[in-house]
Design a protein around this motif. Structure first.
Motif, PDB file in Angstrom:
ATOM      1  N   THR A   1       0.849  -1.184   0.000  1.00 19.50           N
ATOM      2  CA  THR A   1       0.000   0.000   0.000  1.00 19.50           C
ATOM      3  C   THR A   1       0.888   1.237   0.000  1.00 19.50           C
ATOM      4  OG1 THR A   1      -1.735  -1.150   1.223  1.00 19.50           O
ATOM      5  CG2 THR A   1      -1.824   1.256   1.195  1.00 19.50           C
ATOM      6  N   VAL A   2       0.662   2.118  -0.968  1.00 22.13           N
ATOM      7  CA  VAL A   2       1.439   3.350  -1.081  1.00 22.13           C
ATOM      8  C   VAL A   2       0.453   4.501  -1.231  1.00 22.13           C
ATOM      9  CG1 VAL A   2       3.218   4.575  -2.381  1.00 22.13           C
ATOM     10  CG2 VAL A   2       3.324   2.087  -2.185  1.00 22.13           C
ATOM     11  N   SER A   3       0.613   5.522  -0.417  1.00 25.26           N
ATOM     12  CA  SER A   3      -0.333   6.641  -0.450  1.00 25.26           C
ATOM     13  C   SER A   3      -0.136   7.546  -1.660  1.00 25.26           C
ATOM     14  CB  SER A   3      -0.209   7.472   0.833  1.00 25.26           C
ATOM     15  OG  SER A   3       1.109   7.978   0.981  1.00 25.26           O
ATOM     16  N   SER A   4       1.048   7.496  -2.272  1.00 27.49           N
ATOM     17  CA  SER A   4       1.372   8.364  -3.406  1.00 27.49           C
ATOM     18  C   SER A   4       1.200   7.615  -4.722  1.00 27.49           C
ATOM     19  CB  SER A   4       2.817   8.853  -3.280  1.00 27.49           C
ATOM     20  OG  SER A   4       3.219   9.559  -4.436  1.00 27.49           O
TER      21      SER A   4
ATOM     22  N   LYS B   1       7.906   6.460  -5.409  1.00 25.72           N
ATOM     23  CA  LYS B   1       7.416   6.187  -4.059  1.00 25.72           C
ATOM     24  C   LYS B   1       7.046   4.712  -3.909  1.00 25.72           C
ATOM     25  CE  LYS B   1       7.517  10.015  -1.609  1.00 25.72           C
ATOM     26  NZ  LYS B   1       8.269  10.077  -0.323  1.00 25.72           N
ATOM     27  N   TRP B   2       6.505   4.112  -4.967  1.00 25.77           N
ATOM     28  CA  TRP B   2       6.230   2.678  -4.940  1.00 25.77           C
ATOM     29  C   TRP B   2       7.545   1.902  -4.831  1.00 25.77           C
ATOM     30  CZ3 TRP B   2       1.592  -0.080  -5.041  1.00 25.77           C
ATOM     31  CH2 TRP B   2       1.753  -1.476  -5.117  1.00 25.77           C
ATOM     32  N   ILE B   3       8.522   2.280  -5.633  1.00 21.33           N
ATOM     33  CA  ILE B   3       9.826   1.617  -5.578  1.00 21.33           C
ATOM     34  C   ILE B   3      10.398   1.689  -4.165  1.00 21.33           C
ATOM     35  CG2 ILE B   3      12.197   1.692  -6.445  1.00 21.33           C
ATOM     36  CD1 ILE B   3      10.974   2.917  -9.059  1.00 21.33           C
ATOM     37  N   GLU B   4      10.334   2.870  -3.575  1.00 23.14           N
ATOM     38  CA  GLU B   4      10.832   3.086  -2.215  1.00 23.14           C
ATOM     39  C   GLU B   4      10.104   2.204  -1.216  1.00 23.14           C
ATOM     40  OE1 GLU B   4      11.999   7.158  -0.011  1.00 23.14           O
ATOM     41  OE2 GLU B   4       9.847   6.918  -0.354  1.00 23.14           O
TER      42      GLU B   4
ATOM     43  N   ALA C   1       8.427  -0.643  -1.790  1.00 23.19           N
ATOM     44  CA  ALA C   1       8.762  -2.056  -2.006  1.00 23.19           C
ATOM     45  C   ALA C   1      10.088  -2.403  -1.350  1.00 23.19           C
ATOM     46  CB  ALA C   1       8.795  -2.364  -3.497  1.00 23.19           C
ATOM     47  N   GLY C   2      11.033  -1.462  -1.409  1.00 19.93           N
ATOM     48  CA  GLY C   2      12.351  -1.714  -0.838  1.00 19.93           C
ATOM     49  C   GLY C   2      12.365  -1.872   0.665  1.00 19.93           C
ATOM     50  N   ARG C   3      11.283  -1.504   1.346  1.00 17.43           N
ATOM     51  CA  ARG C   3      11.209  -1.628   2.804  1.00 17.43           C
ATOM     52  C   ARG C   3      10.649  -2.980   3.253  1.00 17.43           C
ATOM     53  NH1 ARG C   3       8.528   3.771   2.661  1.00 17.43           N
ATOM     54  NH2 ARG C   3      10.138   5.364   2.921  1.00 17.43           N
ATOM     55  N   ILE C   4      10.153  -3.771   2.307  1.00 17.88           N
ATOM     56  CA  ILE C   4       9.491  -5.020   2.648  1.00 17.88           C
ATOM     57  C   ILE C   4      10.513  -6.147   2.752  1.00 17.88           C
ATOM     58  CG2 ILE C   4       7.789  -6.715   1.883  1.00 17.88           C
ATOM     59  CD1 ILE C   4       6.362  -4.414   0.445  1.00 17.88           C
ATOM     60  N   PRO C   5      10.584  -6.830   3.897  1.00 16.00           N
ATOM     61  CA  PRO C   5      11.601  -7.889   4.062  1.00 16.00           C
ATOM     62  C   PRO C   5      11.569  -8.948   2.960  1.00 16.00           C
ATOM     63  CG  PRO C   5      10.608  -7.346   6.173  1.00 16.00           C
ATOM     64  CD  PRO C   5       9.823  -6.596   5.133  1.00 16.00           C
ATOM     65  N   ALA C   6      10.382  -9.341   2.515  1.00 14.27           N
ATOM     66  CA  ALA C   6      10.297 -10.368   1.464  1.00 14.27           C
ATOM     67  C   ALA C   6      10.922  -9.885   0.169  1.00 14.27           C
ATOM     68  CB  ALA C   6       8.835 -10.766   1.233  1.00 14.27           C
ATOM     69  N   PHE C   7      10.816  -8.589  -0.111  1.00 14.02           N
ATOM     70  CA  PHE C   7      11.462  -8.057  -1.308  1.00 14.02           C
ATOM     71  C   PHE C   7      12.968  -7.941  -1.094  1.00 14.02           C
ATOM     72  CE2 PHE C   7      13.066  -4.544  -3.916  1.00 14.02           C
ATOM     73  CZ  PHE C   7      12.679  -4.984  -5.182  1.00 14.02           C
ATOM     74  N   GLN C   8      13.370  -7.535   0.080  1.00 14.68           N
ATOM     75  CA  GLN C   8      14.789  -7.369   0.362  1.00 14.68           C
ATOM     76  C   GLN C   8      15.559  -8.670   0.186  1.00 14.68           C
ATOM     77  OE1 GLN C   8      14.971  -5.662   4.294  1.00 14.68           O
ATOM     78  NE2 GLN C   8      14.080  -3.708   3.645  1.00 14.68           N
ATOM     79  N   ARG C   9      14.884  -9.800   0.377  1.00 14.76           N
ATOM     80  CA  ARG C   9      15.562 -11.088   0.199  1.00 14.76           C
ATOM     81  C   ARG C   9      15.955 -11.349  -1.245  1.00 14.76           C
ATOM     82  NH1 ARG C   9      11.904 -12.656   4.403  1.00 14.76           N
ATOM     83  NH2 ARG C   9      10.317 -13.417   2.946  1.00 14.76           N
TER      84      ARG C   9
ATOM     85  N   LEU D   1       8.803  -2.852  -9.512  1.00 18.08           N
ATOM     86  CA  LEU D   1       7.656  -2.454 -10.323  1.00 18.08           C
ATOM     87  C   LEU D   1       6.791  -3.658 -10.711  1.00 18.08           C
ATOM     88  CD1 LEU D   1       9.377   0.183 -12.629  1.00 18.08           C
ATOM     89  CD2 LEU D   1       7.990   0.591 -10.585  1.00 18.08           C
ATOM     90  N   TYR D   2       7.393  -4.814 -10.786  1.00 18.44           N
ATOM     91  CA  TYR D   2       6.651  -6.043 -11.080  1.00 18.44           C
ATOM     92  C   TYR D   2       5.554  -6.268 -10.041  1.00 18.44           C
ATOM     93  CZ  TYR D   2       6.094 -11.140 -11.888  1.00 18.44           C
ATOM     94  OH  TYR D   2       5.610 -12.404 -12.145  1.00 18.44           O
TER      95      TYR D   2
END
Length: 361
Positions: free
Chosen positions: A203-206, A211-214, A216-224, A289-290
């Motif tokens: 969920t992204v307010s912007s 902002k979406w890229i940013e 996504a980068g905070r999500i542990p599952a993506f960071q893996r 972005l995927y």
């Protein structure tokens, strides 16, 4: 679709194009880009200013000088493109990295890189400074990369300095990882994300893409998934093929940036000692972005080949339709697609370009 499926056509480089520049356009294009290039890299609120780049694309797609000037006026007024903020303090070789990601330092960073380019030239400035910028290739939703790529293509030293400053001011990096890369197939890596439930509920307010890229980068599952792709010599080729398949299958705004971005990576890569590093960081942006487009399967090899066989209007007609549009993403997509067609010979680029501008279903 399984990750091992072949998504590339059997192609050869050097495909020809019948597009011709307008005989009076070249003389007007460089001073026009120099004029609009003095404005900021973004306009309110934090949207990328495409104008210096799409003017070049329009010129190479056959636009008249009158069309170039009219579009420049339209774009600048419609988007209220500002000039950069006032300078704050001069930057040096020792301090410029401290200003990374600070949009209020855009002028300081532009001035710093203008000085660097004036002393060592644009190519060397890229070679020396881009390694520090590569982790932040998501800058302004990869449009720092776009501006640099077009500057390189045009051999425009002024624009190279501006582009490096823009990239630095909008620098956006994912969290660093110390894991050793083990993944060799970018498609396999992308499709493996489908099994992560947390990547389906972002969920992204912007509405801003960066902002979406940013987020996504905070999500542990993506960071893996970060730092996992092996920087092989053929990585850009494989990323290019995957990006084309993703766009052909979705025709989405997000996948458009994967296709065009692969073109930009190709243009900048010859100026880097380790171009694979740029490709790996860029692909991680594509992965983020995927998630925004719902992590779909890619089209099958049979479907891609069926699309490749579709009848498509001549390149001149595709280019003309793009030139007539006021949508900067039409200009960007069509130009990059036709350039990548010329580079690879893959007819699917012509198909997606014609679809983008409504010439085929």
């Amino acid at each position: 679709m399984g990750p091992s499926i072949q998504i590339a056509a059997n192609t050869q480089t050097g495909a020809s194009s019948g597009i011709c520049r307008h005989p009076r356009a070249s003389a007007r294009l460089r001073p026009l880009i120099a004029e609009v290039g003095q404005r900021s890299g973004e306009f309110p609120d934090f949207l990328a200013n495409h104008l210096p780049m799409v003017l070049e694309a329009l010129g190479r797609l056959g636009a008249t000088p009158e069309r170039l000037e009219a579009y420049a006026r339209h774009y600048t007024l419609a988007h209220a493109v500002p000039f950069p903020p006032p300078a704050i303090a001069s930057l040096t070789d020792q301090t410029w990295r401290l200003a990374l990601g600070q949009r209020e330092r855009e002028t300081d960073l532009r001035d710093y890189f203008a000085d660097v380019v004036s002393h060592i030239g644009g190519s060397q400035a890229i070679r020396d400074h881009l390694p520090a910028l590569l982790p932040g290739v998501a800058a302004s939703a990869t449009h720092g990369l776009m501006r640099l790529a077009y500057a390189v293509m045009r051999r425009d030293e002024t624009e190279i300095g501006i582009a490096l400053g823009y990239w630095a001011a909008t620098y956006l990096a994912f969290p660093p990882t110390a894991d050793a890369p083990t993944v060799t197939d970018p498609v396999e890596q992308m499709l493996s994300m489908q099994a992560e439930p947390s990547l389906r509920n972002i969920t992204v307010s912007s509405t801003l893409l960066w902002k979406w890229i940013e987020a996504a980068g905070r999500i542990p599952a993506f960071q893996r998934h970060l730092g996992q792709l092996v920087p092989a010599d053929d990585l850009l080729v494989r990323i290019r093929q995957a990006s084309l398949a993703l766009y052909a299958g979705t025709m989405s705004f997000e996948a458009l940036h994967a296709l065009t971005g692969s073109h930009w990576v190709r243009l900048v890569s010859p100026h880097l000692d380790r171009p694979q590093t740029l490709a790996t960081h860029f692909w991680e942006v594509v992965l983020s972005l995927y998630t925004k487009i719902g992590m779909p399967d890619l089209p099958s090899a049979e479907m891609l080949d069926a699309w490749r066989a579709l009848p498509v209007p001549p390149d001149e007609a595709i280019a003309s339709a793009a030139v007539a549009s006021d949508d900067e993403h039409d200009h960007s997509l069509v130009f990059s697609a036709l350039e990548e067609y010329r580079h690879t010979g893959d007819p699917l680029y012509r198909v997606v370009a014609a679809r983008r501008v409504g010439l085929i279903d």
